[in-house]
Design an enzyme around this catalytic site. Structure first.
Site, mmCIF file in Angstrom:
data_model
loop_
_atom_site.group_PDB
_atom_site.id
_atom_site.type_symbol
_atom_site.label_atom_id
_atom_site.label_comp_id
_atom_site.label_asym_id
_atom_site.label_seq_id
_atom_site.Cartn_x
_atom_site.Cartn_y
_atom_site.Cartn_z
ATOM 1 N N ARG A 146 0.855 -1.181 0.000
ATOM 2 C CA ARG A 146 0.000 0.000 0.000
ATOM 3 C C ARG A 146 0.899 1.242 0.000
ATOM 4 O O ARG A 146 2.063 1.189 0.404
ATOM 5 C CB ARG A 146 -0.897 0.023 1.240
ATOM 6 C CG ARG A 146 -1.870 -1.147 1.353
ATOM 7 C CD ARG A 146 -2.709 -1.009 2.616
ATOM 8 N NE ARG A 146 -3.699 -2.079 2.761
ATOM 9 C CZ ARG A 146 -3.516 -3.189 3.453
ATOM 10 N NH1 ARG A 146 -2.357 -3.380 4.100
ATOM 11 N NH2 ARG A 146 -4.474 -4.112 3.532
ATOM 12 N N LYS A 170 -2.350 -2.203 7.880
ATOM 13 C CA LYS A 170 -3.520 -1.646 8.556
ATOM 14 C C LYS A 170 -3.686 -2.278 9.926
ATOM 15 O O LYS A 170 -3.422 -3.459 10.120
ATOM 16 C CB LYS A 170 -4.774 -1.895 7.709
ATOM 17 C CG LYS A 170 -4.878 -1.016 6.470
ATOM 18 C CD LYS A 170 -6.205 -1.232 5.774
ATOM 19 C CE LYS A 170 -6.369 -0.290 4.584
ATOM 20 N NZ LYS A 170 -7.675 -0.494 3.901
ATOM 21 N N HIS A 237 -2.091 2.308 -6.139
ATOM 22 C CA HIS A 237 -2.923 1.111 -6.014
ATOM 23 C C HIS A 237 -3.004 0.338 -7.319
ATOM 24 O O HIS A 237 -3.289 -0.858 -7.318
ATOM 25 C CB HIS A 237 -4.317 1.490 -5.510
ATOM 26 C CG HIS A 237 -4.646 0.883 -4.181
ATOM 27 N ND1 HIS A 237 -3.879 1.098 -3.056
ATOM 28 C CD2 HIS A 237 -5.631 0.033 -3.790
ATOM 29 C CE1 HIS A 237 -4.390 0.422 -2.034
ATOM 30 N NE2 HIS A 237 -5.440 -0.234 -2.463
ATOM 31 N N ARG A 240 -0.289 -2.077 -7.031
ATOM 32 C CA ARG A 240 -0.672 -3.111 -6.055
ATOM 33 C C ARG A 240 -1.671 -4.087 -6.697
ATOM 34 O O ARG A 240 -1.543 -5.304 -6.554
ATOM 35 C CB ARG A 240 -1.278 -2.441 -4.824
ATOM 36 C CG ARG A 240 -1.802 -3.397 -3.743
ATOM 37 C CD ARG A 240 -2.152 -2.576 -2.502
ATOM 38 N NE ARG A 240 -3.048 -3.250 -1.583
ATOM 39 C CZ ARG A 240 -2.662 -4.077 -0.603
ATOM 40 N NH1 ARG A 240 -1.380 -4.356 -0.472
ATOM 41 N NH2 ARG A 240 -3.542 -4.610 0.217
ATOM 42 N N HIS A 263 -4.612 -8.689 3.529
ATOM 43 C CA HIS A 263 -6.065 -8.615 3.666
ATOM 44 C C HIS A 263 -6.516 -9.455 4.853
ATOM 45 O O HIS A 263 -6.157 -10.633 4.965
ATOM 46 C CB HIS A 263 -6.756 -9.149 2.408
ATOM 47 C CG HIS A 263 -6.654 -8.228 1.232
ATOM 48 N ND1 HIS A 263 -6.855 -8.649 -0.070
ATOM 49 C CD2 HIS A 263 -6.376 -6.895 1.164
ATOM 50 C CE1 HIS A 263 -6.708 -7.620 -0.879
ATOM 51 N NE2 HIS A 263 -6.418 -6.555 -0.166
ATOM 52 N N TYR A 272 -9.722 -10.287 -7.209
ATOM 53 C CA TYR A 272 -8.722 -10.551 -8.241
ATOM 54 C C TYR A 272 -9.018 -11.818 -9.022
ATOM 55 O O TYR A 272 -8.505 -11.994 -10.130
ATOM 56 C CB TYR A 272 -7.324 -10.604 -7.612
ATOM 57 C CG TYR A 272 -6.957 -9.292 -6.977
ATOM 58 C CD1 TYR A 272 -6.677 -8.180 -7.753
ATOM 59 C CD2 TYR A 272 -6.943 -9.134 -5.592
ATOM 60 C CE1 TYR A 272 -6.382 -6.953 -7.176
ATOM 61 C CE2 TYR A 272 -6.650 -7.914 -5.011
ATOM 62 C CZ TYR A 272 -6.378 -6.835 -5.809
ATOM 63 O OH TYR A 272 -6.104 -5.613 -5.244
#
Length: 300
Positions: A146, A170, A237, A240, A263, A272
């Protein structure tokens, strides 16, 4: 209904001290609902039932109202009825339990493998900015980071001999991600230039003044690279997404891609798989003899 709506908006302004834009948005949403209620014979907020509200929302959806706008409308209705209940003007809340239609999930834009190579394999200026920017691009695409993760990287997070980088993602969750051979080499070529800036901290990527390269500066750098190398808009992004799509296309290992992207929920990574299916469908349409024949027949 309008008089009570006006009183509610006044409550938002004076007691809740909501911003003018918030009050205006509530007023517009609920005013729109009033215009729908009147033809349906609903002349008081007390008369509106959950079934009626559901039908009104469905009608708006059929007429092209976006799911996000409908979700905001329902939120406005719930808030209005909480106020009506407190004021003793109503004894129910028809929006409780209702949810807006789900928005169609947009597939992220990616570079195909040829465009990614075009971006990364161009000539690199042998100077501070050339080596730094090339290392940033290679690491983005190599490890699927990210923007905030790459900006926050410190030198000691890298183990170039092992080809690994420790990332703070995150929720302050740490993960270890592979760094590809070309990204390792790009970083090795960047590090001597980094030292010349006399960095003020341990940041991996710094400005010529030695300060950590912030997210906005990285975004601008990528935009310039996209315009000069590809003739298109490029944002962090997109690299990414390209990393994830290309890796999944080759490996078919959804769990591994989930781990590398950081994730928490695998359903986030599953977007994806749709990109991969799009790629397969495109290959089929171009390559399968029956698909080609069908195309020719349509053209004829």
């Amino acid at each position: 209904m309008q008089a009570q709506l006006d009183a509610y908006c006044n409550y938002l302004r004076t007691e809740r001290q909501s911003s003018p834009s918030t009050v205006g948005a509530y007023g517009r949403d609920l005013g729109k609902l009033i215009t729908l209620c009147e033809p349906a014979g609903v002349l008081q907020w007390q008369q509106l039932t959950t079934a009626q509200l559901r039908r009104l929302v469905a009608r708006l959806h059929q007429h092209g109202q976006a799911p996000r706008s409908l979700a905001r409308l329902l939120s406005s209705v719930r808030s209005l009825y909480r106020w009506l209940n407190r004021e003793g003007l109503c004894d129910h809340n028809p929006a409780i339990g209702l949810s807006a239609p789900k928005a169609e999930r947009k597939l992220p834009k990616v570079l195909d493998t040829d465009r990614a190579q075009q971006l990364l394999d161009g000539a690199v200026e042998e100077d501070f900015l050339g080596r730094r920017n090339h290392a940033v691009l290679e690491l983005f695409y190599s490890s699927g980071l990210r923007l905030s993760e790459l900006s926050g990287l410190d030198v000691d997070a890298l183990d170039l001999n092992a080809g690994l980088v420790q990332v703070l993602g995150k929720g302050s969750k740490q993960r270890v991600v592979p760094v590809g051979r070309k990204a390792q080499e790009a970083i090795r070529q960047w590090l001597p230039y980094r030292s010349t800036a006399r960095p003020t901290d341990a940041a991996l990527f710094v400005s010529q003044q030695g300060r950590r390269l912030g997210p906005r500066a990285i975004q601008v750098m990528l935009q310039k690279a996209g315009a000069s190398e590809l003739g298109q808009h490029l944002h962090p992004h997109m690299l990414r997404h390209s990393f994830a799509s290309h890796l999944l296309e080759s490996s078919q290992d959804l769990r591994a891609v989930q781990e590398m992207l950081g994730h928490a929920d695998i359903t986030t990574t599953q977007i994806y798989t749709h990109l991969d299916f799009q790629h397969l469908a495109s290959v089929y349409d171009k390559a399968h003899p029956r698909a080609r024949r069908g195309t020719k027949e349509k053209e004829g």
